[in-house]
Design an enzyme around this catalytic site. Structure first.
Site, short mmCIF file in Angstrom:
data_model
loop_
_atom_site.label_atom_id
_atom_site.label_comp_id
_atom_site.label_asym_id
_atom_site.label_seq_id
_atom_site.Cartn_x
_atom_site.Cartn_y
_atom_site.Cartn_z
N LYS A 1 0.81 -0.87 -0.30
CA LYS A 1 -0.16 0.23 0.21
C LYS A 1 0.88 1.47 -0.12
O LYS A 1 0.56 1.69 -0.57
CB LYS A 1 -0.76 0.20 1.06
CG LYS A 1 -1.62 1.14 0.98
CD LYS A 1 -3.03 1.27 0.00
CE LYS A 1 -3.21 3.11 0.33
NZ LYS A 1 -4.64 3.39 -1.00
N GLY B 1 -3.06 16.04 -3.83
CA GLY B 1 -3.46 16.06 -2.58
C GLY B 1 -4.30 14.70 -1.67
O GLY B 1 -4.65 13.92 -2.14
N CYS C 1 -4.86 10.65 0.89
CA CYS C 1 -3.92 9.22 0.98
C CYS C 1 -2.28 9.57 0.28
O CYS C 1 -1.93 9.82 1.14
CB CYS C 1 -4.56 8.82 -0.48
SG CYS C 1 -5.28 7.54 0.29
N1 LIG Z 1 -10.04 7.88 1.41
C1 LIG Z 1 -8.76 7.37 0.23
O1 LIG Z 1 -9.13 8.18 -1.10
C2 LIG Z 1 -8.68 5.83 1.17
C3 LIG Z 1 -8.34 5.15 -0.06
C4 LIG Z 1 -7.60 3.74 0.57
C5 LIG Z 1 -6.82 3.64 1.82
N2 LIG Z 1 -7.61 5.40 2.99
C6 LIG Z 1 -7.07 4.88 4.23
O2 LIG Z 1 -8.25 4.40 5.03
C7 LIG Z 1 -8.52 4.78 6.26
C8 LIG Z 1 -9.36 5.60 6.48
O3 LIG Z 1 -10.18 7.41 5.76
P1 LIG Z 1 -11.19 7.42 5.06
O4 LIG Z 1 -10.71 8.34 4.09
O5 LIG Z 1 -12.21 6.82 4.86
O6 LIG Z 1 -11.15 8.16 6.24
P2 LIG Z 1 -12.87 9.57 7.43
O7 LIG Z 1 -11.73 9.92 7.90
O8 LIG Z 1 -12.88 9.43 5.90
O9 LIG Z 1 -13.40 7.80 8.48
C9 LIG Z 1 -12.43 7.31 9.32
C10 LIG Z 1 -13.70 7.40 10.12
O10 LIG Z 1 -13.35 6.25 11.33
C11 LIG Z 1 -13.77 7.24 12.49
N3 LIG Z 1 -12.99 6.38 13.48
C12 LIG Z 1 -12.60 7.27 14.14
N4 LIG Z 1 -11.61 6.16 15.31
C13 LIG Z 1 -12.61 5.46 15.99
C14 LIG Z 1 -12.82 4.66 16.28
N5 LIG Z 1 -11.81 4.41 17.32
N6 LIG Z 1 -13.83 3.84 16.14
C15 LIG Z 1 -14.90 3.88 15.33
N7 LIG Z 1 -14.73 4.94 14.37
C16 LIG Z 1 -13.39 5.84 14.34
C17 LIG Z 1 -13.70 8.29 11.98
O11 LIG Z 1 -15.01 9.33 13.44
C18 LIG Z 1 -14.22 8.66 10.57
O12 LIG Z 1 -15.68 8.30 10.30
C19 LIG Z 1 -7.31 5.57 6.31
O13 LIG Z 1 -6.08 5.07 6.90
C20 LIG Z 1 -6.79 6.13 4.78
O14 LIG Z 1 -5.34 6.18 4.95
C21 LIG Z 1 -8.18 6.24 2.32
#
Ligand SMILES: NC(=O)c1ccc[n+]([C@@H]2O[C@H](COP(=O)([O-])OP(=O)(O)OC[C@H]3O[C@@H](n4cnc5c(N)ncnc54)[C@H](O)[C@@H]3O)[C@@H](O)[C@H]2O)c1
Length: 484
Positions: free
Chosen positions: A220, A273, A276
């Site tokens: 990743k 931006g 990620c």
């Molecule tokens: N957004 C993308 O395009 C993408 C793509 C691949 C991987 N990722 C990875 O996936 C992960 C999540 O990204 P995202 O964009 O969905 O983030 P996000 O901020 O949209 O969502 C994260 C969610 O987790 C919740 N949360 C935080 N702590 C928590 C806990 N202890 N218990 C329950 N819920 C909790 C938050 O309230 C939030 O709703 C990150 O590690 C990111 O790097 C993101």
């Protein structure tokens, strides 16, 4: 299968809805009660094409429910951890949410659980997670830890779930591997009906890559860093095109036509931006340091990206001189089109810099204005691209939404104070802009001028600055303009 998804953000909610669509019973949870309540009321916390329908359909079929983390963890045999891993001050990933979910798992679950790390985490996190779960395991929980990194792209996240290039599974027990195969079976065998296409284009079956947890985690970070490197590389070449008088579009086509390189991610612009690339690149540099590996290559990738904001602002100042009191129309705020996500969006950095110089900003984005308002309340938000352009000294294209391509140039010309387009995404046609009376400034598109200009042969300036006259191949040609 009974599945819990912890974290209902861009990754968690998409994963939960898609897993429900392929037949699993999914409990989607978040620690943010407001988010869960609004999901229960049918409101999505963000914009993602096709997701709204998918959520509605699966909620009404009873396959998808929203709840709090402890309730979800009690039920699901498979627990997907999709919480945020934002950057700490020093660039490392903040893993505190992962840790708190781990604590909740050992205090709420009984029997057997497969704990699936989908959030982006540093290499060796699964090992730490396993150790942590073992240390705090008061209920005698049986568990496996799996790394299953997510590669979805915001804006096409649903499509990416149903048509992935690969599914990477880092697992170290046959029970866990069997369960992961069961979870993804409909996607891996392309047996499911995809909710995006009425008829799915024929695509090769996605690759299932089975490996150890460390390797899966590295896939990743290495993938995102490689893509970021491609973007910074093409931005560097775009700078060279501007300085030398070449056309980045043709140069990128020439580079990308080599199958070993490929055309994707060779679009120059104002930099990458989103939630990620910037944070994952920073985190990977810190991981390299900890592992004792020299990742200075990636530090340069990051520096090039950070410089894009200043370079773009300099481009604007070159055209408009003093920015104080100037009105600038900003088209696009999201970090990319088809999303409302403004986290680490280059557009917001550019706006901050322009406002610091005293410019007035009139912005429009089809989806991202609500989110941008929270960060930048001082901006004037408009209802359309045209409204944003009213009285503008320049129109800045900062996100490549396709609706900006459909612009009515004549109408735009009547609205602006000064017919200048500064296109940070090379979205618009330079020729179309100039044939409609607009001055067009793009990225790396210096060669938009004709090869043999009728007036002053400006293009010779760049050549003479770099090459000795005798060595230049055109210096002997009778058709070439004289080299001063
Ligand atoms: N957004 C993308 O395009 C993408 C793509 C691949 C991987 N990722 C990875 O996936 C992960 C999540 O990204 P995202 O964009 O969905 O983030 P996000 O901020 O949209 O969502 C994260 C969610 O987790 C919740 N949360 C935080 N702590 C928590 C806990 N202890 N218990 C329950 N819920 C909790 C938050 O309230 C939030 O709703 C990150 O590690 C990111 O790097 C993101």
């Amino acid at each position: 299968m009974e599945i819990s998804v912890i974290g209902s953000g861009y990754v968690g909610l998409t994963t939960a809805a898609c897993l429900a669509e392929i037949g699993h019973r999914v409990l989607c949870a978040d620690c943010d009660l407001e988010k869960i309540n609004s999901l229960k009321a049918g409101r999505l916390p963000f914009y993602e094409p096709h997701l709204d329908d998918l959520v509605k359909r699966n909620v009404s079929s009873g396959r998808l429910e929203f709840t709090l983390p402890s309730a979800a963890i009690q039920k699901g045999e498979a627990i997907f951890i999709c919480v945020g891993t934002p950057p700490l001050e020093n660039g490392e990933a903040d893993l505190s949410s992962i840790e708190s979910v781990a604590r909740l798992i050992v205090s709420s679950a009984h029997g057997y659980r497969i704990v699936i790390e989908k959030s982006t985490v540093p290499v060796q996190t699964a090992k730490r997670l396993w150790k942590h779960l073992s240390i705090y395991n008061a209920n005698g929980l049986e568990f496996d830890v799996v790394s299953n990194p997510e590669f979805l792209r915001e804006g096409s996240a649903v499509e990416d779930f149903f048509h992935p290039d690969r599914v990477v599974v880092g697992a170290e027990s046959s029970r866990a591997i069997a369960l992961m195969k069961e979870i993804y079976a409909p996607v891996l065998r392309t047996r499911t009906t995809c909710p995006v296409h009425s008829q799915c284009p024929s695509m090769p079956e996605p690759k299932l890559i089975l490996t150890d947890t460390n390797s899966a985690e590295l896939v990743k970070h290495a993938s995102n860093s490689f893509l970021a490197m491609k973007i910074s590389f093409i931005n560097l070449i775009a700078d060279a095109c501007e300085a030398a008088g070449a056309d980045i579009e043709k140069v990128a086509e020439g580079i990308g036509s080599d199958k070993r390189i490929g055309q994707a991610f060779l679009n120059p612009g104002i930099g990458f931006g989103g939630f990620c690339f910037p944070k994952d690149l920073q985190a990977f540099v810190r991981i390299g340091e900890k592992l004792g590996c020299d990742f200075s290559l990636l530090r340069e990738v990051e520096k090039i990206n950070v410089r894009r904001t200043e370079q773009f602002v300099a481009k604007i100042k070159k055209e408009l001189w003093v920015l104080r009191g100037k009105t600038l129309a900003v088209w696009g705020l999201a970090f990319k089109p088809n999303t409302d996500d403004v986290r680490f969006a280059p557009a917001l950095n550019i706006i901050r810099r322009l406002m610091a110089e005293g410019a007035k900003i009139r912005a429009y984005d089809p989806e991202a204005m609500q989110k941008a308002k929270l960060d930048l309340p001082e901006v004037t938000y408009c209802e359309s691209a045209y409204q944003a352009a009213e009285g503008a000294d320049a129109v800045l294209v900062l996100t490549e939404w396709s609706e900006f391509r459909e612009i009515n140039w004549k109408h735009l010309g009547e609205l602006v104070a000064h017919s200048l387009i500064i296109d940070g995404r090379n979205l618009l046609s330079a020729e179309e802009a100039s044939s409609n009376g607009f001055q067009y400034v793009g990225v790396g598109r210096a060669a938009a001028q004709p090869l043999r200009p009728t007036g002053e042969p400006k293009w010779t300036e760049a050549i003479t600055a770099e090459l000795p006259v005798a060595s230049h191949p055109l210096s002997a040609s009778s058709q070439a303009p004289p080299i001063a």
